[in-house]
Motif scaffolding. Structure first.
Motif, mmCIF file in Angstrom:
data_model
loop_
_atom_site.group_PDB
_atom_site.id
_atom_site.type_symbol
_atom_site.label_atom_id
_atom_site.label_comp_id
_atom_site.label_asym_id
_atom_site.label_seq_id
_atom_site.Cartn_x
_atom_site.Cartn_y
_atom_site.Cartn_z
ATOM 1 N N UNK A 71 47.740 20.555 36.712
ATOM 2 C CA UNK A 71 48.763 19.739 36.064
ATOM 3 C C UNK A 71 49.834 20.580 35.375
ATOM 4 N N UNK A 72 49.457 21.802 35.011
ATOM 5 C CA UNK A 72 50.391 22.658 34.270
ATOM 6 C C UNK A 72 51.170 23.621 35.148
ATOM 7 N N UNK A 73 50.892 23.663 36.411
ATOM 8 C CA UNK A 73 51.564 24.619 37.281
ATOM 9 C C UNK A 73 52.675 23.934 38.069
ATOM 10 N N UNK A 74 53.608 24.746 38.531
ATOM 11 C CA UNK A 74 54.705 24.187 39.321
ATOM 12 C C UNK A 74 54.497 24.428 40.813
ATOM 13 N N UNK A 75 53.323 24.906 41.190
ATOM 14 C CA UNK A 75 53.024 25.114 42.607
ATOM 15 C C UNK A 75 52.820 23.786 43.315
ATOM 16 N N UNK A 76 53.096 23.778 44.614
ATOM 17 C CA UNK A 76 52.793 22.596 45.426
ATOM 18 C C UNK A 76 51.277 22.423 45.488
ATOM 19 N N UNK A 77 50.833 21.214 45.678
ATOM 20 C CA UNK A 77 49.393 20.934 45.665
ATOM 21 C C UNK A 77 48.638 21.749 46.710
ATOM 22 N N UNK A 78 49.156 21.813 47.925
ATOM 23 C CA UNK A 78 48.476 22.555 48.986
ATOM 24 C C UNK A 78 48.376 24.038 48.636
ATOM 25 N N UNK A 79 49.435 24.614 48.116
ATOM 26 C CA UNK A 79 49.433 26.021 47.726
ATOM 27 C C UNK A 79 48.472 26.267 46.570
ATOM 28 N N UNK A 80 48.478 25.366 45.618
ATOM 29 C CA UNK A 80 47.596 25.531 44.461
ATOM 30 C C UNK A 80 46.126 25.557 44.874
ATOM 31 N N UNK A 81 45.725 24.573 45.680
ATOM 32 C CA UNK A 81 44.312 24.494 46.039
ATOM 33 C C UNK A 81 43.907 25.612 46.994
ATOM 34 N N UNK A 82 44.819 26.062 47.836
ATOM 35 C CA UNK A 82 44.534 27.211 48.695
ATOM 36 C C UNK A 82 44.315 28.467 47.851
ATOM 37 N N UNK A 83 45.159 28.694 46.877
ATOM 38 C CA UNK A 83 44.985 29.835 45.977
ATOM 39 C C UNK A 83 43.706 29.708 45.155
ATOM 40 N N UNK A 84 43.368 28.506 44.745
ATOM 41 C CA UNK A 84 42.164 28.285 43.947
ATOM 42 C C UNK A 84 40.905 28.621 44.733
ATOM 43 N N UNK A 85 40.827 28.125 45.935
ATOM 44 C CA UNK A 85 39.642 28.390 46.760
ATOM 45 C C UNK A 85 39.567 29.870 47.130
ATOM 46 N N UNK A 86 40.705 30.459 47.462
ATOM 47 C CA UNK A 86 40.727 31.876 47.817
ATOM 48 C C UNK A 86 40.301 32.738 46.635
ATOM 49 N N UNK A 87 40.835 32.459 45.464
ATOM 50 C CA UNK A 87 40.459 33.221 44.276
ATOM 51 C C UNK A 87 38.989 33.076 43.928
ATOM 52 N N UNK A 88 38.450 31.896 44.148
ATOM 53 C CA UNK A 88 37.042 31.660 43.849
ATOM 54 C C UNK A 88 36.126 32.399 44.827
ATOM 55 N N UNK A 89 36.525 32.487 46.078
ATOM 56 C CA UNK A 89 35.683 33.123 47.085
ATOM 57 C C UNK A 89 35.830 34.642 47.143
ATOM 58 N N UNK A 90 36.804 35.214 46.456
ATOM 59 C CA UNK A 90 37.013 36.662 46.499
ATOM 60 C C UNK A 90 35.807 37.476 46.012
ATOM 61 N N UNK A 91 35.164 37.159 44.883
ATOM 62 C CA UNK A 91 34.003 37.956 44.474
ATOM 63 C C UNK A 91 32.846 37.907 45.479
ATOM 64 N N UNK A 92 32.598 36.745 46.050
ATOM 65 C CA UNK A 92 31.527 36.640 47.048
ATOM 66 C C UNK A 92 31.878 37.439 48.289
ATOM 67 N N UNK A 93 33.124 37.362 48.721
ATOM 68 C CA UNK A 93 33.566 38.124 49.892
ATOM 69 C C UNK A 93 33.471 39.619 49.624
ATOM 70 N N UNK A 94 33.842 40.048 48.435
ATOM 71 C CA UNK A 94 33.740 41.474 48.092
ATOM 72 C C UNK A 94 32.296 41.946 48.122
ATOM 73 N N UNK A 95 31.372 41.135 47.622
ATOM 74 C CA UNK A 95 29.961 41.513 47.668
ATOM 75 C C UNK A 95 29.435 41.577 49.097
ATOM 76 N N UNK A 96 29.854 40.645 49.920
ATOM 77 C CA UNK A 96 29.416 40.648 51.328
ATOM 78 C C UNK A 96 29.929 41.877 52.044
ATOM 79 N N UNK A 97 31.174 42.257 51.781
ATOM 80 C CA UNK A 97 31.739 43.430 52.427
ATOM 81 C C UNK A 97 31.161 44.738 51.900
ATOM 82 N N UNK A 98 30.833 44.784 50.608
ATOM 83 C CA UNK A 98 30.299 46.003 50.023
ATOM 84 C C UNK A 98 28.829 46.223 50.365
ATOM 85 N N UNK A 99 28.072 45.161 50.420
ATOM 86 C CA UNK A 99 26.621 45.259 50.655
ATOM 87 C C UNK A 99 26.238 44.374 51.828
ATOM 88 N N UNK A 100 26.497 44.797 53.062
ATOM 89 C CA UNK A 100 26.203 43.924 54.226
ATOM 90 C C UNK A 100 24.756 43.725 54.471
#
Length: 100
Positions: A71-100
């Motif tokens: 509600x506080x951002x000026x991003x479009x809804x699609x961009x906001x939720x794409x960034x949200x999901x991507x940011x949330x999955x980054x730590x898990x992706x980093x762990x998968x890549x570091x420790x296969x």
């Protein structure tokens, strides 16, 4: 109004750090449901009693935080939720890549 996207990514990156646990629990539950371990004879009820509250609480925290931030951002809804999901999955992706 938050006009920049780094706040969205930063908040969701911080949410993604504890989010590793529910993501792993969902993966483990799915993997054991599709290909059960032959020696595992305890059933799935115990796992469901653990997974449902952990994933439910995390999903509630994630959705409440992101709805308030959206509600506080000026991003479009699609961009906001794409960034949200991507940011949330980054730590898990980093762990998968570091420790296969």
């Amino acid at each position: 109004m938050i006009r920049r996207w780094p706040m969205t990514v930063g908040v969701n990156l911080l949410l993604g750090i504890p989010g590793v646990v529910p993501i792993w629990l969902l993966w483990f539950l799915t993997a054991n449901w599709i290909h059960p371990e032959p020696t595992e004879n305890d059933g799935m009820a115990l796992w469901l009693m653990i997974v449902i509250p952990v994933v439910g609480l995390y999903a509630l925290l994630w959705s409440v935080t992101n709805r308030a931030l959206a509600r506080r951002t000026s991003l479009a809804a699609r961009s906001y939720w794409l960034l949200s999901v991507t940011g949330t999955l980054l730590p898990t992706t980093a762990l998968i890549l570091m420790y296969p």
